[in-house]
Design a protein around this motif. Structure first.
Motif, short mmCIF file in Angstrom:
data_model
loop_
_atom_site.label_atom_id
_atom_site.label_comp_id
_atom_site.label_asym_id
_atom_site.label_seq_id
_atom_site.Cartn_x
_atom_site.Cartn_y
_atom_site.Cartn_z
N VAL A 101 32.06 48.71 -9.75
CA VAL A 101 31.83 48.28 -8.36
C VAL A 101 31.32 49.47 -7.54
O VAL A 101 30.37 49.35 -6.76
CB VAL A 101 33.14 47.71 -7.73
CG1 VAL A 101 32.99 47.55 -6.23
CG2 VAL A 101 33.51 46.38 -8.34
N LYS A 128 27.81 49.75 -5.49
CA LYS A 128 27.77 50.04 -4.04
C LYS A 128 26.90 51.27 -3.76
O LYS A 128 26.11 51.29 -2.83
CB LYS A 128 29.19 50.30 -3.50
CG LYS A 128 30.04 49.05 -3.36
CD LYS A 128 31.44 49.43 -2.88
CE LYS A 128 32.36 48.23 -2.84
NZ LYS A 128 33.75 48.58 -2.59
N ARG A 175 37.25 47.99 1.37
CA ARG A 175 36.84 46.68 1.89
C ARG A 175 38.09 45.90 2.28
O ARG A 175 38.68 45.20 1.44
CB ARG A 175 36.06 45.89 0.84
CG ARG A 175 34.72 46.49 0.50
CD ARG A 175 33.75 46.34 1.69
NE ARG A 175 32.53 47.09 1.49
CZ ARG A 175 31.48 46.65 0.82
NH1 ARG A 175 31.48 45.47 0.27
NH2 ARG A 175 30.40 47.41 0.70
N ARG A 222 38.24 42.14 1.40
CA ARG A 222 38.42 41.84 -0.02
C ARG A 222 39.89 42.11 -0.42
O ARG A 222 40.50 41.33 -1.15
CB ARG A 222 37.45 42.69 -0.84
CG ARG A 222 37.65 42.63 -2.33
CD ARG A 222 37.32 41.28 -2.93
NE ARG A 222 37.66 41.27 -4.35
CZ ARG A 222 38.00 40.19 -5.03
NH1 ARG A 222 38.04 39.01 -4.44
NH2 ARG A 222 38.29 40.26 -6.31
N GLU A 223 40.45 43.19 0.07
CA GLU A 223 41.84 43.51 -0.26
C GLU A 223 42.78 42.40 0.22
O GLU A 223 43.71 42.00 -0.49
CB GLU A 223 42.25 44.86 0.34
CG GLU A 223 41.44 46.01 -0.27
CD GLU A 223 42.16 47.35 -0.26
OE1 GLU A 223 43.22 47.46 0.36
OE2 GLU A 223 41.64 48.30 -0.88
N GLU A 258 37.60 54.98 -7.36
CA GLU A 258 36.21 54.77 -6.89
C GLU A 258 35.79 55.94 -6.01
O GLU A 258 34.77 56.56 -6.21
CB GLU A 258 36.12 53.51 -6.01
CG GLU A 258 36.00 52.22 -6.75
CD GLU A 258 35.76 51.06 -5.78
OE1 GLU A 258 35.04 51.23 -4.78
OE2 GLU A 258 36.29 49.97 -6.03
O1 LIG Z 1 35.87 44.72 -4.43
C1 LIG Z 1 35.58 45.87 -4.09
O2 LIG Z 1 34.67 46.09 -3.23
C2 LIG Z 1 36.30 47.01 -4.66
O3 LIG Z 1 35.95 48.12 -4.33
C3 LIG Z 1 37.46 46.79 -5.57
C4 LIG Z 1 38.80 46.89 -4.88
C5 LIG Z 1 39.89 46.45 -5.87
O4 LIG Z 1 40.49 47.30 -6.51
O5 LIG Z 1 40.09 45.24 -5.99
C6 LIG Z 1 39.04 48.31 -4.47
C7 LIG Z 1 38.85 48.74 -3.20
C8 LIG Z 1 38.40 47.88 -2.12
O6 LIG Z 1 39.02 48.21 -0.91
C9 LIG Z 1 38.57 46.45 -2.43
C10 LIG Z 1 38.81 46.01 -3.69
#
Ligand SMILES: O=C(O)C(=O)C[C@]1(C(=O)O)C=C[C@@H](O)C=C1
Length: 372
Positions: free
Chosen positions: A44, A48, A60, A63-64, A99
């Motif tokens: 991911v 990005k 994000r 998403r979290e 990441e």
């Molecule tokens: O989905 C993403 O954009 C990711 O970077 C993955 C992930 C995850 O581990 O699920 C990690 C960090 C983000 O804040 C959100 C989700």
């Protein structure tokens, strides 16, 4: 020991060994799965970075929130939803740090409830940096010295944190999340201080107010001294005899103090809401809130005009707070929270209508509702 007892013990022992084998096997599977998940997060990050090498956004919040909400909805038990979400919170925290490690400024010093809220929201892998004042947290984020900040916004017994609200009026920062923390206040002192010898109690003014009745009943003769934070209070009593502090558990651990009495807050469901601030806007998660600052002209019906679009377009307002505007005498700005995201049609119509009557409308941000 009877023969029957020996047989039962042997049976229990063999069942225990069998269960431990099962746990080892499951742990092996979890390990493999977490590694696979971390590899996905790694990928991911590459995607990005490829899309926007200069401004890739790794954290994000929307998403979290989706991941945590999904886990809670799918949780088969027996662990509680919130416990399960906390475990996944930490897995995501480790994946995000893998990441790209992110840095977060918070209202310090170390040991404050704001630090506790930072860890609750971002997990244990976040790099957090204490700041001496709320506006310095804002400044660090604005200047790009850190990616995000965490500041207190309101307490269930003491109301809003005016300083945070006022800082939003002049800053260009976005709200990108919220987190609520149950606040437990403890009376603590160094090992040489006996409870009946305490003559001074240090804490932040809000914490002293949250424990007023308990202090009146149990420590009526001790002088109450307000300091900048409850962590500073804990730090002070480290070297002072016959003094105690009121602060959270993290502060007692950090400054090596003994807790003399736990949970001295007057209200059993005392909690504080914190905001996560950043420089980017956050996309919709499906369960969001939006915060605004609106300046109204000082004219008859101003408040009515402010509320009308919310009713007209069916937008659920969850908070309305007024503050002096900082620019003119006796003029006010309104802080408004409502349910929804600026990408939704009824929200866009509400904002357009507000802009026609208000002197100024500033969107502080749309962000996912706090999950844990
Ligand atoms: O989905 C993403 O954009 C990711 O970077 C993955 C992930 C995850 O581990 O699920 C990690 C960090 C983000 O804040 C959100 C989700």
């Amino acid at each position: 020991m009877s023969d029957q007892k020996k047989t039962t013990d042997a049976k229990d022992e063999s069942e225990l060994l069998g269960l431990r084998d099962e746990i080892d096997r499951i742990d092996g599977d979890i390990l493999q799965l977490i590694s696979q998940r971390a590899k996905c997060a790694e990928r991911v990050a590459e995607v990005k970075l490829k899309a926007d090498p200069e401004h890739a956004v790794f954290y994000r919040p929307e998403r979290e929130a989706q991941v945590l909400n999904r886990i809670m909805a799918a949780n088969p038990g027996p662990l509680a939803n919130e416990d399960m979400a906390r475990l996944f919170r930490e897995i995501m925290s480790a994946c995000l740090a893998h990441e790209k490690p992110i840095e977060v400024a918070y209202l310090g010093p170390e040991g404050t409830f704001t630090q506790q809220a930072t860890k609750k929201h971002f997990g244990q892998w976040v790099k957090s940096r204490p700041m001496p004042a709320i506006d310095e947290v804002f400044r660090e984020v604005e200047a790009g010295a850190v990616q995000y900040g965490v500041v207190p916004i309101e307490n269930s017994t003491e109301g809003v944190v005016n300083h945070t609200l006022d800082t939003f009026i002049t800053s260009n920062i976005h709200i990108c999340g919220e987190v609520e923390l149950r606040i437990h206040q403890h009376l603590m002192a160094g090992p040489n201080t006996k409870r009946d010898k305490i003559t001074r109690i240090y804490s932040h003014q809000q914490s002293l107010a949250q424990c007023r009745k308990w202090l009146d009943a149990h420590m009526p003769h001790a002088e109450r001294i307000a300091v900048n934070s409850n962590a500073e209070a804990a730090k002070r009593v480290q070297g002072e005899w016959n003094s105690a502090a009121i602060a959270g558990e993290l502060a007692s651990e950090l400054y090596d103090l003994d807790i003399i009495e736990s949970n001295v807050e007057d209200s059993p469901d005392n909690s504080t809401r914190f905001l996560i601030i950043g420089r980017e806007e956050v996309g919709p998660s499906g369960d969001d809130k939006t915060s605004l600052v609106v300046s109204m002209r000082n004219e008859p019906g101003a408040l009515y005009n402010l509320l009308k679009p919310f009713k007209e377009f069916g937008v659920d307002m969850t908070r309305l707070e007024s503050r002096p505007s900082l620019t003119g005498n006796w003029t006010y700005v309104f802080f408004i929270d409502f349910v929804g995201h600026t990408s939704e049609e009824n929200v866009q119509k509400t904002l357009a209508s507000l802009k026609q009557t208000a002197a100024d409308v500033k969107v502080l941000g749309s962000y996912p509702k706090g999950v844990i």
